[in-house]
Motif scaffolding. Sequence first.
Motif, PDB file in Angstrom:
ATOM      1  N   SER A 265      21.588 -25.265 -15.258  1.00  0.00           N
ATOM      2  CA  SER A 265      20.957 -24.134 -15.933  1.00  0.00           C
ATOM      3  C   SER A 265      22.063 -23.355 -16.634  1.00  0.00           C
ATOM      4  O   SER A 265      22.852 -22.668 -15.989  1.00  0.00           O
ATOM      5  CB  SER A 265      20.220 -23.251 -14.924  1.00  0.00           C
ATOM      6  N   ALA A 266      22.117 -23.465 -17.970  1.00  0.00           N
ATOM      7  CA  ALA A 266      23.273 -22.982 -18.719  1.00  0.00           C
ATOM      8  C   ALA A 266      23.111 -21.565 -19.253  1.00  0.00           C
ATOM      9  O   ALA A 266      24.081 -20.998 -19.774  1.00  0.00           O
ATOM     10  CB  ALA A 266      23.566 -23.930 -19.886  1.00  0.00           C
ATOM     11  N   GLY A 267      21.916 -20.997 -19.147  1.00  0.00           N
ATOM     12  CA  GLY A 267      21.723 -19.645 -19.662  1.00  0.00           C
ATOM     13  C   GLY A 267      21.196 -19.645 -21.086  1.00  0.00           C
ATOM     14  O   GLY A 267      21.552 -20.506 -21.911  1.00  0.00           O
ATOM     15  N   LYS A 268      20.372 -18.656 -21.401  1.00  0.00           N
ATOM     16  CA  LYS A 268      19.708 -18.615 -22.699  1.00  0.00           C
ATOM     17  C   LYS A 268      20.657 -18.273 -23.846  1.00  0.00           C
ATOM     18  O   LYS A 268      20.329 -18.496 -25.012  1.00  0.00           O
ATOM     19  CB  LYS A 268      18.554 -17.618 -22.638  1.00  0.00           C
ATOM     20  N   GLU A 269      21.830 -17.723 -23.531  1.00  0.00           N
ATOM     21  CA  GLU A 269      22.785 -17.362 -24.590  1.00  0.00           C
ATOM     22  C   GLU A 269      23.780 -18.477 -24.881  1.00  0.00           C
ATOM     23  O   GLU A 269      24.575 -18.369 -25.822  1.00  0.00           O
ATOM     24  CB  GLU A 269      23.547 -16.095 -24.178  1.00  0.00           C
ATOM     25  N   THR A 270      23.750 -19.539 -24.106  1.00  0.00           N
ATOM     26  CA  THR A 270      24.700 -20.633 -24.305  1.00  0.00           C
ATOM     27  C   THR A 270      24.252 -21.540 -25.448  1.00  0.00           C
ATOM     28  O   THR A 270      23.080 -21.915 -25.532  1.00  0.00           O
ATOM     29  CB  THR A 270      24.842 -21.458 -23.006  1.00  0.00           C
ATOM     30  N   ASP A 271      25.172 -21.878 -26.320  1.00  0.00           N
ATOM     31  CA  ASP A 271      24.910 -22.797 -27.425  1.00  0.00           C
ATOM     32  C   ASP A 271      25.013 -24.223 -26.882  1.00  0.00           C
ATOM     33  O   ASP A 271      26.110 -24.787 -26.759  1.00  0.00           O
ATOM     34  CB  ASP A 271      25.932 -22.554 -28.529  1.00  0.00           C
ATOM     35  N   LEU A 272      23.882 -24.819 -26.557  1.00  0.00           N
ATOM     36  CA  LEU A 272      23.897 -26.132 -25.913  1.00  0.00           C
ATOM     37  C   LEU A 272      24.532 -27.214 -26.782  1.00  0.00           C
ATOM     38  O   LEU A 272      25.333 -28.027 -26.273  1.00  0.00           O
ATOM     39  CB  LEU A 272      22.481 -26.532 -25.500  1.00  0.00           C
ATOM     40  N   PRO A 273      24.241 -27.295 -28.077  1.00  0.00           N
ATOM     41  CA  PRO A 273      24.916 -28.332 -28.878  1.00  0.00           C
ATOM     42  C   PRO A 273      26.431 -28.206 -28.868  1.00  0.00           C
ATOM     43  O   PRO A 273      27.148 -29.209 -28.959  1.00  0.00           O
ATOM     44  CB  PRO A 273      24.347 -28.106 -30.287  1.00  0.00           C
ATOM     45  N   ALA A 274      26.933 -26.968 -28.712  1.00  0.00           N
ATOM     46  CA  ALA A 274      28.387 -26.766 -28.716  1.00  0.00           C
ATOM     47  C   ALA A 274      29.040 -27.318 -27.456  1.00  0.00           C
ATOM     48  O   ALA A 274      30.271 -27.453 -27.403  1.00  0.00           O
ATOM     49  CB  ALA A 274      28.715 -25.283 -28.861  1.00  0.00           C
ATOM     50  N   LEU A 275      28.258 -27.624 -26.434  1.00  0.00           N
ATOM     51  CA  LEU A 275      28.827 -28.192 -25.213  1.00  0.00           C
ATOM     52  C   LEU A 275      29.304 -29.624 -25.418  1.00  0.00           C
ATOM     53  O   LEU A 275      30.059 -30.145 -24.600  1.00  0.00           O
ATOM     54  CB  LEU A 275      27.792 -28.156 -24.077  1.00  0.00           C
ATOM     55  N   GLY A 276      28.864 -30.244 -26.499  1.00  0.00           N
ATOM     56  CA  GLY A 276      29.273 -31.626 -26.748  1.00  0.00           C
ATOM     57  C   GLY A 276      28.347 -32.624 -26.085  1.00  0.00           C
ATOM     58  O   GLY A 276      27.204 -32.306 -25.720  1.00  0.00           O
ATOM     59  N   GLU A 277      28.844 -33.832 -25.916  1.00  0.00           N
ATOM     60  CA  GLU A 277      28.026 -34.903 -25.359  1.00  0.00           C
ATOM     61  C   GLU A 277      27.722 -34.636 -23.887  1.00  0.00           C
ATOM     62  O   GLU A 277      28.621 -34.357 -23.092  1.00  0.00           O
ATOM     63  CB  GLU A 277      28.737 -36.241 -25.505  1.00  0.00           C
ATOM     64  N   ILE A 278      26.447 -34.710 -23.541  1.00  0.00           N
ATOM     65  CA  ILE A 278      26.014 -34.470 -22.162  1.00  0.00           C
ATOM     66  C   ILE A 278      25.944 -35.809 -21.433  1.00  0.00           C
ATOM     67  O   ILE A 278      25.313 -36.766 -21.927  1.00  0.00           O
ATOM     68  CB  ILE A 278      24.643 -33.768 -22.149  1.00  0.00           C
ATOM     69  N   PRO A 279      26.594 -35.930 -20.277  1.00  0.00           N
ATOM     70  CA  PRO A 279      26.573 -37.203 -19.544  1.00  0.00           C
ATOM     71  C   PRO A 279      25.150 -37.625 -19.192  1.00  0.00           C
ATOM     72  O   PRO A 279      24.261 -36.776 -19.023  1.00  0.00           O
ATOM     73  CB  PRO A 279      27.383 -36.890 -18.279  1.00  0.00           C
ATOM     74  N   PRO A 280      24.899 -38.918 -19.077  1.00  0.00           N
ATOM     75  CA  PRO A 280      23.528 -39.392 -18.827  1.00  0.00           C
ATOM     76  C   PRO A 280      22.970 -38.986 -17.467  1.00  0.00           C
ATOM     77  O   PRO A 280      21.746 -39.035 -17.281  1.00  0.00           O
ATOM     78  CB  PRO A 280      23.657 -40.917 -18.938  1.00  0.00           C
ATOM     79  N   ASN A 281      23.832 -38.605 -16.520  1.00  0.00           N
ATOM     80  CA  ASN A 281      23.322 -38.183 -15.210  1.00  0.00           C
ATOM     81  C   ASN A 281      23.097 -36.675 -15.141  1.00  0.00           C
ATOM     82  O   ASN A 281      22.913 -36.125 -14.054  1.00  0.00           O
ATOM     83  CB  ASN A 281      24.258 -38.633 -14.085  1.00  0.00           C
ATOM     84  N   PHE A 282      23.094 -35.993 -16.290  1.00  0.00           N
ATOM     85  CA  PHE A 282      22.880 -34.551 -16.362  1.00  0.00           C
ATOM     86  C   PHE A 282      21.588 -34.225 -17.105  1.00  0.00           C
ATOM     87  O   PHE A 282      21.263 -34.856 -18.118  1.00  0.00           O
ATOM     88  CB  PHE A 282      24.029 -33.861 -17.105  1.00  0.00           C
ATOM     89  N   VAL A 283      20.871 -33.213 -16.608  1.00  0.00           N
ATOM     90  CA  VAL A 283      19.844 -32.512 -17.363  1.00  0.00           C
ATOM     91  C   VAL A 283      20.373 -31.099 -17.594  1.00  0.00           C
ATOM     92  O   VAL A 283      20.738 -30.410 -16.639  1.00  0.00           O
ATOM     93  CB  VAL A 283      18.506 -32.444 -16.597  1.00  0.00           C
ATOM     94  N   VAL A 284      20.458 -30.667 -18.849  1.00  0.00           N
ATOM     95  CA  VAL A 284      20.970 -29.340 -19.188  1.00  0.00           C
ATOM     96  C   VAL A 284      19.875 -28.577 -19.922  1.00  0.00           C
ATOM     97  O   VAL A 284      19.343 -29.056 -20.928  1.00  0.00           O
ATOM     98  CB  VAL A 284      22.240 -29.435 -20.061  1.00  0.00           C
ATOM     99  N   ARG A 285      19.533 -27.396 -19.406  1.00  0.00           N
ATOM    100  CA  ARG A 285      18.516 -26.550 -20.024  1.00  0.00           C
ATOM    101  C   ARG A 285      18.998 -25.101 -20.036  1.00  0.00           C
ATOM    102  O   ARG A 285      19.808 -24.704 -19.182  1.00  0.00           O
ATOM    103  CB  ARG A 285      17.202 -26.626 -19.240  1.00  0.00           C
ATOM    104  N   PRO A 286      18.509 -24.282 -20.961  1.00  0.00           N
ATOM    105  CA  PRO A 286      18.855 -22.856 -20.925  1.00  0.00           C
ATOM    106  C   PRO A 286      18.430 -22.185 -19.630  1.00  0.00           C
ATOM    107  O   PRO A 286      19.120 -21.320 -19.099  1.00  0.00           O
ATOM    108  CB  PRO A 286      18.109 -22.282 -22.133  1.00  0.00           C
ATOM    109  N   SER A 287      17.274 -22.585 -19.109  1.00  0.00           N
ATOM    110  CA  SER A 287      16.799 -22.075 -17.816  1.00  0.00           C
ATOM    111  C   SER A 287      15.896 -23.125 -17.197  1.00  0.00           C
ATOM    112  O   SER A 287      15.330 -23.970 -17.904  1.00  0.00           O
ATOM    113  CB  SER A 287      16.043 -20.750 -17.979  1.00  0.00           C
ATOM    114  N   VAL A 288      15.795 -23.063 -15.894  1.00  0.00           N
ATOM    115  CA  VAL A 288      14.948 -23.997 -15.152  1.00  0.00           C
ATOM    116  C   VAL A 288      14.219 -23.208 -14.066  1.00  0.00           C
ATOM    117  O   VAL A 288      14.646 -22.112 -13.696  1.00  0.00           O
ATOM    118  CB  VAL A 288      15.773 -25.139 -14.502  1.00  0.00           C
TER     119      VAL A 288
END
Length: 403
Positions: A265-288
């Motif tokens: 859960s990365a937070g609603k203010e986090t720029d998710l595309p700026a995090l780069g490539e997300i590993p296949p064993n990760f789910v990344v969302r602004p909130s969960v």
Amino acid sequence: MAKILYFNIPAHGHVNPSLPVVRELVRRGETVVTYNTDEFRPLVEPTGAAFRPYPPTALTAAEIAGRLQDGNLARISALFLQVTEQLLPFALDELARERPDLILFDGVVLWGRMAAAQQGLPAAATLTTFILDGTREVRRGSRALLQALRWLPQVPEILQARLRLTRAYGKAFPNVPPLFPVRGGLNILFTARELQPPTHVVDKTFRFVGPAIDPAAAAEPLPFDLPGRGPLVYISLGTIHNRAEPFYRQCFEAFADYPARFVLSAGKETDLPALGEIPPNFVVRPSVPQLAVLARADAFITHGGVNSIHEGLYFGVPLLLIPQQLEQLFAARIAAGRGPGRVLEEMLVRGRIKTAALRAGLAGLLEEPRYREAAAALQTILRGTGGYREAADEIQAFIARAT
């Protein structure tokens, strides 16, 4: 039935535990009027309580978050004293207009406590953090003392605000230390007695009701599919310190090849595309839906906020605690001292944490049974508390005694 005015602050860690309590009081027929900044109206109104916005002041979620970024709690104390001078006249006007039977206030809402004292009304507090004053967790450690030295520049501002409030309102200003948490004739503490360290502050006015968690929230389906197989690890730094892109990338580096599944859960203010490539064993969302994820999780990498600690332990999940500020360090030490987790203090002390330490910390939680056993024991204790229903019981009993 009674009318209750509830004064809170714009911070999820303080509002979220209150919502099930307010909902329960309304369900029982009490009239509850809740005060906060307008950004929290959508959270409060579904409880059935009436919502009243504060007039504009420096008290905003953004201001609280900004003052907490460097962990200097004195800056927050100064803010609460400052807005008390502005909001106390407003609160007194509301008391005169609403004519309540009880003033309920969060443990940092000095204006609620002082308004009740000024008008001679029964007052009760909801406390969402551990009581730290006088505990060994606060006394221990020179590093924590060095952190505390940063409070010194705020001391004159704090003392001047206290003096102004005392001159203006006399005995309505609480004269029993510590000032925070602000306390009333009844104090609802959202933890179990077994977790609260010994302190002189806790007296017969305290009720340990445990976390205010509605188990139904944990049963909702996840709004995403979980990747692959293996243990499920949940990562969240809460709502204040979640602009942590370097840490999130470090989690990718540490765990991309780890035999587990991760929900971040990365937070609603986090720029998710700026995090780069997300590993296949990760789910990344602004909130969960945090409770729903924790109900399925095998480990929780957390900042050590008190609500997150309790929610993790409520589901028997071992904790890897990475505090971002001083209060979280003390809370993390309290929790880990009971055996269900490990504390990595490097983020707070040095501003970063080694990838190897992050990976080793998680491996210890997942591979050593003692952490899950301790978490399960605390789960039993927390689920044995009365939670939001007991909080409502205590509030109603307090009103009955006062009238």
